[in-house]
Design a protein around this motif. Sequence first.
Motif, PDB file in Angstrom:
ATOM      1  N   ALA A 143     -43.646  98.192 -82.028  1.00  0.00           N
ATOM      2  CA  ALA A 143     -44.805  96.835 -82.526  1.00  0.00           C
ATOM      3  C   ALA A 143     -45.771  97.064 -82.445  1.00  0.00           C
ATOM      4  O   ALA A 143     -45.997  96.630 -83.222  1.00  0.00           O
ATOM      5  CB  ALA A 143     -44.160  95.594 -80.941  1.00  0.00           C
ATOM      6  N   LEU A 144     -46.805  97.777 -81.273  1.00  0.00           N
ATOM      7  CA  LEU A 144     -48.103  98.800 -81.475  1.00  0.00           C
ATOM      8  C   LEU A 144     -48.275  99.546 -82.142  1.00  0.00           C
ATOM      9  O   LEU A 144     -49.465  99.903 -82.708  1.00  0.00           O
ATOM     10  CB  LEU A 144     -48.209  98.619 -80.216  1.00  0.00           C
ATOM     11  CG  LEU A 144     -47.970  97.727 -78.482  1.00  0.00           C
ATOM     12  CD1 LEU A 144     -47.777  98.387 -77.259  1.00  0.00           C
ATOM     13  CD2 LEU A 144     -48.214  97.161 -79.236  1.00  0.00           C
ATOM     14  N   ILE A 145     -47.598 100.408 -83.064  1.00  0.00           N
ATOM     15  CA  ILE A 145     -48.002 100.993 -83.972  1.00  0.00           C
ATOM     16  C   ILE A 145     -49.436 101.003 -84.684  1.00  0.00           C
ATOM     17  O   ILE A 145     -49.851 102.174 -85.195  1.00  0.00           O
ATOM     18  CB  ILE A 145     -46.527 101.977 -84.709  1.00  0.00           C
ATOM     19  CG1 ILE A 145     -47.125 102.992 -84.628  1.00  0.00           C
ATOM     20  CG2 ILE A 145     -45.991 101.300 -85.973  1.00  0.00           C
ATOM     21  CD1 ILE A 145     -46.962 104.316 -84.114  1.00  0.00           C
ATOM     22  N   ASN A 146     -49.216  99.778 -85.594  1.00  0.00           N
ATOM     23  CA  ASN A 146     -50.487  99.698 -86.202  1.00  0.00           C
ATOM     24  C   ASN A 146     -51.691  98.645 -84.927  1.00  0.00           C
ATOM     25  O   ASN A 146     -52.738  97.618 -86.086  1.00  0.00           O
ATOM     26  CB  ASN A 146     -49.713  98.232 -87.178  1.00  0.00           C
ATOM     27  CG  ASN A 146     -49.078  96.954 -86.543  1.00  0.00           C
ATOM     28  OD1 ASN A 146     -48.433  97.401 -85.546  1.00  0.00           O
ATOM     29  ND2 ASN A 146     -49.158  96.212 -87.311  1.00  0.00           N
ATOM     30  N   GLU A 147     -51.668  98.943 -83.934  1.00  0.00           N
ATOM     31  CA  GLU A 147     -52.676  98.302 -83.153  1.00  0.00           C
ATOM     32  C   GLU A 147     -53.085  96.434 -83.721  1.00  0.00           C
ATOM     33  O   GLU A 147     -53.938  96.556 -84.106  1.00  0.00           O
ATOM     34  CB  GLU A 147     -53.984  99.263 -83.293  1.00  0.00           C
ATOM     35  CG  GLU A 147     -53.356 100.201 -82.631  1.00  0.00           C
ATOM     36  CD  GLU A 147     -55.129 101.237 -82.359  1.00  0.00           C
ATOM     37  OE1 GLU A 147     -56.301 100.918 -83.556  1.00  0.00           O
ATOM     38  OE2 GLU A 147     -55.352 101.997 -81.482  1.00  0.00           O
ATOM     39  N   PRO A 148     -51.431  95.738 -83.570  1.00  0.00           N
ATOM     40  CA  PRO A 148     -51.782  94.727 -83.558  1.00  0.00           C
ATOM     41  C   PRO A 148     -52.179  93.740 -82.659  1.00  0.00           C
ATOM     42  O   PRO A 148     -52.823  94.151 -82.062  1.00  0.00           O
ATOM     43  CB  PRO A 148     -50.330  94.731 -83.535  1.00  0.00           C
ATOM     44  CG  PRO A 148     -49.314  95.116 -82.366  1.00  0.00           C
ATOM     45  CD  PRO A 148     -50.486  96.375 -82.727  1.00  0.00           C
ATOM     46  N   ARG A 149     -53.133  93.195 -84.002  1.00  0.00           N
ATOM     47  CA  ARG A 149     -53.898  91.664 -83.282  1.00  0.00           C
ATOM     48  C   ARG A 149     -52.989  90.487 -82.548  1.00  0.00           C
ATOM     49  O   ARG A 149     -53.577  90.233 -81.920  1.00  0.00           O
ATOM     50  CB  ARG A 149     -55.310  91.005 -84.609  1.00  0.00           C
ATOM     51  CG  ARG A 149     -55.854  91.938 -84.927  1.00  0.00           C
ATOM     52  CD  ARG A 149     -56.440  91.562 -86.166  1.00  0.00           C
ATOM     53  NE  ARG A 149     -57.339  90.831 -85.725  1.00  0.00           N
ATOM     54  CZ  ARG A 149     -58.036  90.165 -86.842  1.00  0.00           C
ATOM     55  NH1 ARG A 149     -57.903  89.773 -87.988  1.00  0.00           N
ATOM     56  NH2 ARG A 149     -58.893  88.391 -86.370  1.00  0.00           N
ATOM     57  N   ILE A 150     -52.136  90.609 -83.356  1.00  0.00           N
ATOM     58  CA  ILE A 150     -51.187  89.583 -82.636  1.00  0.00           C
ATOM     59  C   ILE A 150     -50.006  90.220 -82.169  1.00  0.00           C
ATOM     60  O   ILE A 150     -49.103  90.871 -83.126  1.00  0.00           O
ATOM     61  CB  ILE A 150     -50.695  88.377 -83.273  1.00  0.00           C
ATOM     62  CG1 ILE A 150     -51.639  87.982 -83.348  1.00  0.00           C
ATOM     63  CG2 ILE A 150     -49.765  86.780 -82.420  1.00  0.00           C
ATOM     64  CD1 ILE A 150     -51.437  86.171 -84.584  1.00  0.00           C
ATOM     65  N   LEU A 151     -48.885  90.141 -81.210  1.00  0.00           N
ATOM     66  CA  LEU A 151     -47.791  90.596 -80.777  1.00  0.00           C
ATOM     67  C   LEU A 151     -46.723  89.676 -79.989  1.00  0.00           C
ATOM     68  O   LEU A 151     -46.987  88.903 -79.333  1.00  0.00           O
ATOM     69  CB  LEU A 151     -48.205  91.808 -79.318  1.00  0.00           C
ATOM     70  CG  LEU A 151     -47.100  92.357 -78.770  1.00  0.00           C
ATOM     71  CD1 LEU A 151     -46.937  93.073 -79.620  1.00  0.00           C
ATOM     72  CD2 LEU A 151     -47.391  92.987 -77.865  1.00  0.00           C
ATOM     73  N   PHE A 152     -45.524  89.369 -81.118  1.00  0.00           N
ATOM     74  CA  PHE A 152     -44.593  88.727 -81.471  1.00  0.00           C
ATOM     75  C   PHE A 152     -43.532  89.165 -80.246  1.00  0.00           C
ATOM     76  O   PHE A 152     -43.657  90.049 -80.758  1.00  0.00           O
ATOM     77  CB  PHE A 152     -44.296  88.176 -82.387  1.00  0.00           C
ATOM     78  CG  PHE A 152     -45.066  87.286 -83.552  1.00  0.00           C
ATOM     79  CD1 PHE A 152     -45.413  86.172 -82.666  1.00  0.00           C
ATOM     80  CD2 PHE A 152     -45.600  88.025 -83.973  1.00  0.00           C
ATOM     81  CE1 PHE A 152     -46.251  85.179 -84.115  1.00  0.00           C
ATOM     82  CE2 PHE A 152     -46.992  87.112 -84.374  1.00  0.00           C
ATOM     83  CZ  PHE A 152     -46.879  85.790 -84.673  1.00  0.00           C
ATOM     84  N   LEU A 153     -43.012  88.502 -79.078  1.00  0.00           N
ATOM     85  CA  LEU A 153     -41.726  88.741 -78.405  1.00  0.00           C
ATOM     86  C   LEU A 153     -41.538  88.187 -78.206  1.00  0.00           C
ATOM     87  O   LEU A 153     -40.767  86.931 -77.806  1.00  0.00           O
ATOM     88  CB  LEU A 153     -42.175  89.476 -77.227  1.00  0.00           C
ATOM     89  CG  LEU A 153     -43.284  90.473 -76.955  1.00  0.00           C
ATOM     90  CD1 LEU A 153     -44.381  89.305 -76.539  1.00  0.00           C
ATOM     91  CD2 LEU A 153     -42.887  91.495 -76.192  1.00  0.00           C
ATOM     92  N   ASP A 154     -39.952  87.893 -78.718  1.00  0.00           N
ATOM     93  CA  ASP A 154     -38.453  86.911 -78.937  1.00  0.00           C
ATOM     94  C   ASP A 154     -38.076  87.622 -77.679  1.00  0.00           C
ATOM     95  O   ASP A 154     -36.854  88.761 -78.030  1.00  0.00           O
ATOM     96  CB  ASP A 154     -37.898  87.066 -79.845  1.00  0.00           C
ATOM     97  CG  ASP A 154     -36.568  86.079 -80.794  1.00  0.00           C
ATOM     98  OD1 ASP A 154     -37.150  84.794 -79.886  1.00  0.00           O
ATOM     99  OD2 ASP A 154     -35.652  85.764 -81.494  1.00  0.00           O
ATOM    100  N   GLU A 155     -37.697  86.363 -76.632  1.00  0.00           N
ATOM    101  CA  GLU A 155     -36.718  86.606 -75.581  1.00  0.00           C
ATOM    102  C   GLU A 155     -36.891  88.510 -74.462  1.00  0.00           C
ATOM    103  O   GLU A 155     -36.046  89.357 -75.086  1.00  0.00           O
ATOM    104  CB  GLU A 155     -35.088  86.586 -75.832  1.00  0.00           C
ATOM    105  CG  GLU A 155     -35.402  85.223 -76.324  1.00  0.00           C
ATOM    106  CD  GLU A 155     -34.893  83.937 -75.480  1.00  0.00           C
ATOM    107  OE1 GLU A 155     -34.815  84.576 -73.844  1.00  0.00           O
ATOM    108  OE2 GLU A 155     -34.838  82.738 -75.296  1.00  0.00           O
ATOM    109  N   PRO A 156     -37.712  88.815 -74.548  1.00  0.00           N
ATOM    110  CA  PRO A 156     -38.382  90.498 -74.408  1.00  0.00           C
ATOM    111  C   PRO A 156     -37.469  90.719 -72.961  1.00  0.00           C
ATOM    112  O   PRO A 156     -37.608  91.556 -73.200  1.00  0.00           O
ATOM    113  CB  PRO A 156     -39.860  90.177 -73.796  1.00  0.00           C
ATOM    114  CG  PRO A 156     -40.584  88.743 -74.081  1.00  0.00           C
ATOM    115  CD  PRO A 156     -39.968  88.162 -74.497  1.00  0.00           C
ATOM    116  N   THR A 157     -36.983  89.640 -72.113  1.00  0.00           N
ATOM    117  CA  THR A 157     -36.498  90.362 -71.374  1.00  0.00           C
ATOM    118  C   THR A 157     -35.320  89.900 -71.078  1.00  0.00           C
ATOM    119  O   THR A 157     -34.239  90.340 -69.890  1.00  0.00           O
ATOM    120  CB  THR A 157     -37.590  89.696 -69.894  1.00  0.00           C
ATOM    121  OG1 THR A 157     -37.435  88.360 -70.106  1.00  0.00           O
ATOM    122  CG2 THR A 157     -38.864  90.018 -69.443  1.00  0.00           C
TER     123      THR A 157
END
Lengths: 310, 262
Positions: free
Chosen positions: A151-165
């Motif tokens: 998810a970080l490969i494009n150095e995103p400005r927003i990170l979306f996490l759907d039920e990450p844990t």
Amino acid sequence: MEKSVAIEARGLMKRYDNDVAIGALNFEVLQGECFGLLGPNGAGKSTAIRMMYGSSLIDQGDLFILGLNIKNSGREIRSQIGVVPTEDGLETELSVRENLILFGRYHGIEKNLLHRRCEDLLKLVKLEEYADHRVPELPVGFRQRLVFARALINEPRILFLDEPTLSLDPSARQWVWNQIQNEKAQGRTLLLTTHDMEEAEKICDRIAIMDRGKVLAVGTPRELIQRLVGTQVIELQVPRGDLQYYLSRLSSHNFAFQVVKQQVNVHLKDNDDPQRVMNLVQGISLTLRQSGLSDVFFKLSGHDVRDELI
Amino acid sequence: MISSGKDLYLKRVGIWNVWGRNFLVFRKSWIVNLFWMVVEPTFVLFSIGYGVGAFISSIQGVAYVDFFFPALLCLTAMMVAFFETAYGSYSKLNFQKIYQAMILSPLEPKEIIFGEILWGGSKGFLSALGVTLVATVFGHTDNLLIIPALLVVFICAILFSSLGLLVVSFIKSHDQISVPTSGFIVPMSFICGTYFPLEQMPVALKYLVYLLPLTHAVGAVRGILLGGMPWWQIGLHILVLLLLTLLVVRAVQGRISKKLIH
């Protein structure tokens, strides 16, 4: 200084076969904050986040991500965001490193830069030693690290996490929480969904409490608790049959309370003395504790059929 | 903001990135793939073409193996391309969730769909190419007409790769793939002028068979390789193939897009 808006939802609606999944969502997420959509299963938070990262169509309303309209700038938006979905879709025949490189190619990242970034990310998520292992060979709980790195490969400005844990063990959960804190410290905007009230309270700057496709309240966890349920709760275990008696006593003294099955939660404001409640309900076993977001949720959602599900 | 240059670049490489993903995975297991892609049709070439063919002195004025070889190219391309998408894409969509991960990147559903069709078609083509090489080693093909013939085989592969994806858009479970396979693909492999000439068919069936895509693929490839067919007839076969491909690709695009973003 006023922060700029990262996500803006205006009257978002979504239907599945005539069932309203999302009914007129309105909220704003500011740049650099960690915003949580909190609610039980089926509240519509997953549909809402999927709309935001472009995997679900919007039936009505407007959605702006980084100032771009999702209806006509989908590709441009997706190149500036990162997503940790519930179904990871990792390439099980490929190695950890290959998974990252492949995704970077989808983003059109220049080769040398991509390889550098890939190594940096492997270090960040501490998967260097597994770089050449195929995905199924990863130790349990390490898959999520790879999904994070992807998810970080494009150095995103927003990170979306759907039920990450969801379905992670405590140590993997802790890892995800730390990672989220790190990303926030880097100034990234984060939007996550969770049904875990403790998680939301711990890592989110602001939350929207959702149920049945609607946002019930928005605010910082502290603010919501203060405003809606007060700082302390007294839990009373009321014997069957005596419920009405105690409830009328509490109401006549202007105490706010919630009934959850056989338990009555009395919400105390800052200046309320717990002793006053204790005097009213003598002889009943009770517990005094700090209020949490779950109290807010019960209060907002009404505590009828729904609590059977939680 | 992504610059319009970057946007243009992503547009240009999208389909190839999807194709490249499949090629990367293919490279990991090419030996396994080689078996059903080339070894199996080679056995058919020898047992039917040379084996059974030895009992047939001549068919439409040529040796049986020469009559059968164009059909085998189309059959191989059809089978490999169809199964690649019908099974492979079904699994990517429903079990591996590969497409769902792809649409988190700047890739568009259209690019994913075209990339998949192109990949299935490439694999079918590659398979036919493998059979051609085997046949060449055994002195069977010695003629440059194989190049236009293989081009038609490629169109045939693209058509069946899209049909496989169309199947994926309809079926509700893995088992249901056997319905179009046993009800359409396998029967077609027997009756479309593959093992015996269409003239052998009862009149009513003969015209019915012209509704099937494989008939046109075999017709065109055989026409090119054996000669004796007027060019316009070859052209007509190819035109039917192209039109069918266009039709199926359109249908697939609409139906699969809905499965990716809904």
